[in-house]
Design a protein around this motif. Structure first.
Motif, PDB file in Angstrom:
ATOM      1  N   GLN A 529       0.827  -1.211   0.000  1.00  0.00           N
ATOM      2  CA  GLN A 529       0.000   0.000   0.000  1.00  0.00           C
ATOM      3  C   GLN A 529       0.862   1.261   0.000  1.00  0.00           C
ATOM      4  OE1 GLN A 529      -0.551  -2.650   1.881  1.00  0.00           O
ATOM      5  NE2 GLN A 529      -2.661  -3.304   1.477  1.00  0.00           N
ATOM      6  N   VAL A 530       1.962   1.233   0.755  1.00  0.00           N
ATOM      7  CA  VAL A 530       2.864   2.387   0.782  1.00  0.00           C
ATOM      8  C   VAL A 530       3.471   2.619  -0.594  1.00  0.00           C
ATOM      9  CG1 VAL A 530       5.014   3.268   1.759  1.00  0.00           C
ATOM     10  CG2 VAL A 530       3.361   2.119   3.230  1.00  0.00           C
ATOM     11  N   ALA A 531       3.877   1.552  -1.254  1.00  0.00           N
ATOM     12  CA  ALA A 531       4.459   1.684  -2.585  1.00  0.00           C
ATOM     13  C   ALA A 531       3.441   2.251  -3.570  1.00  0.00           C
ATOM     14  CB  ALA A 531       4.975   0.323  -3.066  1.00  0.00           C
ATOM     15  N   ALA A 532       2.185   1.819  -3.444  1.00  0.00           N
ATOM     16  CA  ALA A 532       1.145   2.331  -4.346  1.00  0.00           C
ATOM     17  C   ALA A 532       0.915   3.822  -4.126  1.00  0.00           C
ATOM     18  CB  ALA A 532      -0.150   1.549  -4.126  1.00  0.00           C
ATOM     19  N   ALA A 533       0.889   4.253  -2.863  1.00  0.00           N
ATOM     20  CA  ALA A 533       0.686   5.673  -2.575  1.00  0.00           C
ATOM     21  C   ALA A 533       1.856   6.505  -3.085  1.00  0.00           C
ATOM     22  CB  ALA A 533       0.501   5.872  -1.068  1.00  0.00           C
ATOM     23  N   GLN A 534       3.081   6.014  -2.885  1.00  0.00           N
ATOM     24  CA  GLN A 534       4.251   6.749  -3.359  1.00  0.00           C
ATOM     25  C   GLN A 534       4.274   6.810  -4.880  1.00  0.00           C
ATOM     26  OE1 GLN A 534       6.715   8.356  -1.337  1.00  0.00           O
ATOM     27  NE2 GLN A 534       6.957   9.253  -3.368  1.00  0.00           N
ATOM     28  N   ARG A 535       3.884   5.724  -5.536  1.00  0.00           N
ATOM     29  CA  ARG A 535       3.857   5.708  -6.997  1.00  0.00           C
ATOM     30  C   ARG A 535       2.851   6.726  -7.539  1.00  0.00           C
ATOM     31  NH1 ARG A 535       2.705   0.947  -7.401  1.00  0.00           N
ATOM     32  NH2 ARG A 535       0.558   0.908  -8.157  1.00  0.00           N
ATOM     33  N   ALA A 536       1.700   6.855  -6.848  1.00  0.00           N
ATOM     34  CA  ALA A 536       0.699   7.835  -7.281  1.00  0.00           C
ATOM     35  C   ALA A 536       1.248   9.253  -7.182  1.00  0.00           C
ATOM     36  CB  ALA A 536      -0.567   7.691  -6.435  1.00  0.00           C
ATOM     37  N   LEU A 537       1.974   9.555  -6.098  1.00  0.00           N
ATOM     38  CA  LEU A 537       2.558  10.885  -5.954  1.00  0.00           C
ATOM     39  C   LEU A 537       3.656  11.115  -6.983  1.00  0.00           C
ATOM     40  CD1 LEU A 537       2.797  11.187  -2.048  1.00  0.00           C
ATOM     41  CD2 LEU A 537       1.120  12.241  -3.564  1.00  0.00           C
ATOM     42  N   ASP A 538       4.469  10.091  -7.239  1.00  0.00           N
ATOM     43  CA  ASP A 538       5.538  10.229  -8.235  1.00  0.00           C
ATOM     44  C   ASP A 538       4.965  10.490  -9.621  1.00  0.00           C
ATOM     45  OD1 ASP A 538       7.365   9.800  -6.240  1.00  0.00           O
ATOM     46  OD2 ASP A 538       7.634   7.659  -6.679  1.00  0.00           O
ATOM     47  N   GLU A 539       3.884   9.805  -9.973  1.00  0.00           N
ATOM     48  CA  GLU A 539       3.273   9.998 -11.289  1.00  0.00           C
ATOM     49  C   GLU A 539       2.743  11.417 -11.463  1.00  0.00           C
ATOM     50  OE1 GLU A 539       0.327   6.984 -11.367  1.00  0.00           O
ATOM     51  OE2 GLU A 539       1.742   5.340 -11.763  1.00  0.00           O
ATOM     52  N   LEU A 540       2.356  12.040 -10.344  1.00  0.00           N
ATOM     53  CA  LEU A 540       1.845  13.407 -10.409  1.00  0.00           C
ATOM     54  C   LEU A 540       2.952  14.441 -10.235  1.00  0.00           C
ATOM     55  CD1 LEU A 540      -1.387  12.925  -8.264  1.00  0.00           C
ATOM     56  CD2 LEU A 540      -1.240  13.158 -10.741  1.00  0.00           C
ATOM     57  N   GLY A 541       4.184  13.998 -10.014  1.00  0.00           N
ATOM     58  CA  GLY A 541       5.296  14.921  -9.876  1.00  0.00           C
ATOM     59  C   GLY A 541       5.378  15.601  -8.531  1.00  0.00           C
ATOM     60  N   ILE A 542       4.779  15.007  -7.509  1.00  0.00           N
ATOM     61  CA  ILE A 542       4.800  15.581  -6.157  1.00  0.00           C
ATOM     62  C   ILE A 542       5.913  14.906  -5.372  1.00  0.00           C
ATOM     63  CG2 ILE A 542       3.500  15.896  -4.029  1.00  0.00           C
ATOM     64  CD1 ILE A 542       0.956  15.878  -5.686  1.00  0.00           C
ATOM     65  N   ASP A 543       6.869  15.709  -4.923  1.00  0.00           N
ATOM     66  CA  ASP A 543       8.019  15.133  -4.240  1.00  0.00           C
ATOM     67  C   ASP A 543       8.276  15.749  -2.870  1.00  0.00           C
ATOM     68  OD1 ASP A 543       8.813  17.627  -4.983  1.00  0.00           O
ATOM     69  OD2 ASP A 543      10.514  16.988  -6.218  1.00  0.00           O
ATOM     70  N   ASP A 544       7.348  16.572  -2.366  1.00  0.00           N
ATOM     71  CA  ASP A 544       7.569  17.233  -1.080  1.00  0.00           C
ATOM     72  C   ASP A 544       6.605  16.756   0.000  1.00  0.00           C
ATOM     73  OD1 ASP A 544       5.353  18.292  -2.266  1.00  0.00           O
ATOM     74  OD2 ASP A 544       5.821  20.386  -1.806  1.00  0.00           O
ATOM     75  N   ILE A 545       5.996  15.583  -0.191  1.00  0.00           N
ATOM     76  CA  ILE A 545       5.073  15.009   0.791  1.00  0.00           C
ATOM     77  C   ILE A 545       5.583  13.630   1.184  1.00  0.00           C
ATOM     78  CG2 ILE A 545       2.715  14.205   1.214  1.00  0.00           C
ATOM     79  CD1 ILE A 545       1.725  16.305  -0.718  1.00  0.00           C
ATOM     80  N   ALA A 546       5.791  13.427   2.459  1.00  0.00           N
ATOM     81  CA  ALA A 546       6.276  12.139   2.952  1.00  0.00           C
ATOM     82  C   ALA A 546       5.135  11.130   3.016  1.00  0.00           C
ATOM     83  CB  ALA A 546       6.901  12.308   4.328  1.00  0.00           C
ATOM     84  N   VAL A 547       5.484   9.852   2.871  1.00  0.00           N
ATOM     85  CA  VAL A 547       4.500   8.760   2.890  1.00  0.00           C
ATOM     86  C   VAL A 547       4.990   7.682   3.852  1.00  0.00           C
ATOM     87  CG1 VAL A 547       3.312   6.995   1.532  1.00  0.00           C
ATOM     88  CG2 VAL A 547       3.828   9.212   0.497  1.00  0.00           C
ATOM     89  N   CYS A 548       4.052   7.126   4.606  1.00  0.00           N
ATOM     90  CA  CYS A 548       4.367   5.961   5.430  1.00  0.00           C
ATOM     91  C   CYS A 548       3.105   5.130   5.588  1.00  0.00           C
ATOM     92  CB  CYS A 548       4.922   6.354   6.796  1.00  0.00           C
ATOM     93  SG  CYS A 548       3.692   6.998   7.960  1.00  0.00           S
ATOM     94  N   GLY A 549       3.269   3.909   6.051  1.00  0.00           N
ATOM     95  CA  GLY A 549       2.136   3.028   6.293  1.00  0.00           C
ATOM     96  C   GLY A 549       2.260   2.377   7.653  1.00  0.00           C
ATOM     97  N   LEU A 550       1.113   2.072   8.235  1.00  0.00           N
ATOM     98  CA  LEU A 550       1.093   1.406   9.542  1.00  0.00           C
ATOM     99  C   LEU A 550       0.371   0.076   9.381  1.00  0.00           C
ATOM    100  CD1 LEU A 550       1.868   1.677  12.519  1.00  0.00           C
ATOM    101  CD2 LEU A 550      -0.382   2.664  12.935  1.00  0.00           C
ATOM    102  N   ALA A 551       1.129  -1.015   9.493  1.00  0.00           N
ATOM    103  CA  ALA A 551       0.569  -2.353   9.338  1.00  0.00           C
ATOM    104  C   ALA A 551      -0.038  -2.807  10.656  1.00  0.00           C
ATOM    105  CB  ALA A 551       1.652  -3.326   8.884  1.00  0.00           C
TER     106      ALA A 551
END
Length: 703
Positions: A529-551
């Motif tokens: 899920q974390v990888a999917a969220a980061q990929r969505a931000l990368d595709e939109l060119g957003i690089d100033d928002i941190a991402v993490c997941g809590l399992a």
């Protein structure tokens, strides 16, 4: 940090007249609202050497990116407009008082045929007479219980009143003579209204008239040797005096006044208000605020007056308002109060006598309130700050994530797939900015694809608004009834029940808008899920928002691109905050998913009939008893239902004939198939869906 000279208007462009000005930040949010007798002189004070400005003022002007103003005719108009804008925009650098509790009032509903005495909180309603506020609801009930001996006004709810009228038997209070029982006709509506008005007169302080009248009646009854009646009147007089004793006389001249006191330090201020009516303290309330702007005691008093009387009129504004310091200038404020009351209002500082002594009492209450607030808040602020610092350190962030958004996916075996987004700012919930989504990009169960879709839709709208305005615009995800990306969701269910109406406004600068970029995006899940969220931000060119997941399994914190999770100590405040955020997102998603599922199960063949609303559907079911009987009815029989014409009856008959009969319902307790009646909705008495076959809880597990 902006340079104030970059947006400083030319002096010749600023009018030398009264007005109200607004500072906006780079996101077009209004961050400060102020008024001035001369806009040119006031605004010039902000654009001077930063070293000469107060630290809070310096922070405000460097946070702002633009300034604008509105010219008005008088300072009174500026005062009113300033109050309206502060309430509308909720600027972060303005002093904003918030009640430290919801105070109860004693209310008499004179807008009803049979007025009712009750405890009320919240917004005041037109046609209702209010007394208070009181510190506790039980204090109101004790007072009312004493007064009902003399003024037996109705206190029951509408349901109890209607039931008593239907059965012809009053409630218990009617039998013990604490209610005049208008429900069964013991008293006429006119006499009951007069009784309620006498109750209001007594509560307003006009007590001497009733006491003298009752004492006279008691003496007359004793002279006529009607000792039982005289004894009852004696007890009534005692009840009234006891009720009066609950509010001690503080001002001997029966003054109507509000006394306002302020206790402050460099960071915070506490305000206490005593409401004195008829010389007695009828209510008390208090506020605490952060001093986010450089403000004097007089300005704090002015803000308190705006908060206190901004929406009041008539007698709700007293003849006299006593304050510790006068606003500067005082004339516009006094004129504004006079306009709100419709008569002259005296605004002054008490100098001597009983009023000054009472003001000292109010001042002591304000000081105690500020001390108690600091004691309570210190631990809370320290804990939240430590939690945010721990998260920033664990994730390697440059600063603490003041705004956190968390996303969760929920479904039932791949059906009714939905997502939620919750917002925490400074470690606290911002329910006004929660959003929820329907997953429509694909069918079936795939949490990873769902997470990618939700993140993409949320930030695609954000970037679209940025491109449209050419700046970090105030675009709202779902502000116009869409899902926040491209208008795919049209069911109007994005904003949950906790979302307040103001958050759906679409003008720049409004508060509680879903436009601010978070510093941290948290997803409910692990590495995929974390990888999917980061990929969505990368595709939109957003690089100033941190991402993490809590399992959920081991409460591990996952970050993009790492094979191993970040393990926070079990006693970590940061982990506790992430758990709270994740659990709140899960709760919000589950609630929405259950709502959609229940709605789907309640759907029936009548839902597909064009032009048939809920009222006429209920009328049809009530008339025939079930859909099965309605399906076997003729067009003429359907026409017998009120509101159903020939054309509508034909449409209903055709729709029911084309629809396949619903599966038989199942009694989940016994397993018995109910075939003799087709229910109008697929549901049992508990409100949970019933399916043909296996009970719902055995068909799958919600996620």
């Amino acid at each position: 940090m902006a340079d104030p000279s970059s947006y400083r208007p030319r002096p010749g462009d600023i009018p030398d007249s009264p007005g109200v000005y607004r500072f906006r930040d780079e996101h077009r949010r209004v961050i400060y609202v102020g008024k001035a007798k001369s806009l040119r002189q006031r605004l010039a004070n902000y654009f001077q050497d930063l070293a000469n400005l107060h630290p809070r003022t310096r922070t405000m002007v460097t946070t702002a990116a633009s300034v604008e103003w509105t010219v008005v005719s008088t300072e009174v108009e500026a005062l009113q407009l300033e109050y309206s804008w502060i309430k509308e925009y909720d600027p972060r650098f303005n002093v904003k008082y918030r009640d430290d509790k919801s105070y109860p009032y004693l209310a008499v509903t004179l807008n009803e045929q049979f007025p009712r005495v009750q405890v009320m909180r919240g917004h005041k309603k037109k046609g209702v007479r209010y007394f208070g506020p009181y510190a506790h609801a039980w204090a109101i009930r004790d007072t009312v219980d004493l007064l009902l001996r003399v003024f037996p006004v109705r206190t029951c709810s509408a349901g109890v009143f209607k039931n008593a009228a239907r059965t012809g038997r009053p409630c218990l209070l009617g039998y013990i003579d604490k209610c005049s029982a208008p429900c069964v006709g013991r008293i006429t509506p006119e006499d009951h209204r007069e009784l309620a008005e006498e109750f209001c007169d007594f509560m307003a302080g006009r007590t001497g008239t009733y006491l003298r009248r009752l004492e006279k009646q008691m003496m007359e009854a004793a002279e006529e040797m009607e000792y039982e009646r005289a004894a009852r009147l004696r007890d009534d007089i005692g009840a009234l005096k006891k009720a009066m004793e609950k509010n001690a006389v503080v001002l001997a001249d029966a003054t109507d006044a509000d006394l306002i006191a302020v206790a402050e330090d460099e960071l915070e201020a506490a305000v206490q208000i005593f409401h004195v009516r008829g010389g007695r303290v009828r209510g008390q309330r208090g506020w605490v605020t952060d001093k986010v702007e450089d403000v004097t005691t007089g300005a704090l008093v002015e803000h308190a007056l705006q908060q206190l009387y901004g929406e009041e009129s008539g007698d709700a504004v007293p003849k006299e308002v006593l304050v510790p310091a006068l606003p500067e200038p005082v004339e516009p404020v006094q004129e504004w109060l006079t306009g709100r009351r419709g008569a002259n209002v005296s605004l002054r500082i008490p100098q001597r006598g009983d009023k000054k002594a009472l003001m000292e009492t109010v001042q002591r209450n304000a000081q105690q309130s500020l001390a108690l607030h600091k004691t309570r808040r210190a631990s809370d602020l320290t804990t939240r700050s430590r939690a945010l610092e721990e998260i920033a350190e664990a994730l390697g962030l440059d600063s603490a994530p003041l705004r956190i958004e968390c996303y969760d996916i929920s479904h039932l075996q791949g059906d009714d797939v939905v997502a939620s987004m919750v917002v925490f700012e400074d470690g606290l919930q911002r329910k006004g900015e929660y959003r929820r989504f329907q997953i429509k990009g694909f069918a079936g169960q795939d949490d990873v694809r769902s997470m990618h879709e939700v993140i993409s839709r949320r930030f695609r709208r954000y970037l679209a608004e940025k491109e449209r305005t050419g700046e970090w615009a105030d675009g709202t995800d779902g502000a116009s009834g869409t899902d926040g990306a491209d208008g795919a969701d049209t069911d109007g269910t994005l904003a949950g029940p906790e979302v307040i109406t103001d958050s759906l406004k679409d003008d720049d600068g409004r508060p509680r808008k879903f436009a601010y970029p978070p510093q941290l995006v948290v997803v409910d899940g692990g590495q995929p899920q974390v990888a999917a969220a980061q990929r969505a931000l990368d595709e939109l060119g957003i690089d100033d928002i941190a991402v993490c997941g809590l399992a959920k399994r081991l409460e591990e914190v996952w970050v993009p691109g790492e094979d191993d999770p970040v393990v926070l100590p079990r006693t970590s405040e940061g982990l506790y905050l992430l758990q709270r955020v994740r659990d709140e997102a899960h709760r919000f998603a589950i609630t929405y998913q259950r709502t959609k599922r229940a709605k789907r199960f309640r759907a029936g063949p009548l839902d597909d009939v064009p032009g048939l609303g809920e009222t006429r559907k209920q009328a049809l079911i009530k008339h025939f008893g079930s859909v099965k009987k309605l399906r076997s009815a003729t067009i003429e029989q359907i026409q017998e239902v009120p509101g159903i014409g020939r054309k509508t009856a034909e449409t209903i008959a055709v729709a029911l004939a084309q629809a396949a009969p619903a599966a038989p319902a199942v009694n989940t307790a016994t397993g018995e198939i109910i075939e003799d009646e087709e229910p109008d909705t697929m549901g049992d008495s508990s409100g949970e869906p019933v399916t043909a076959g296996v009970p719902d809880e055995r068909r799958g597990q919600e996620t």
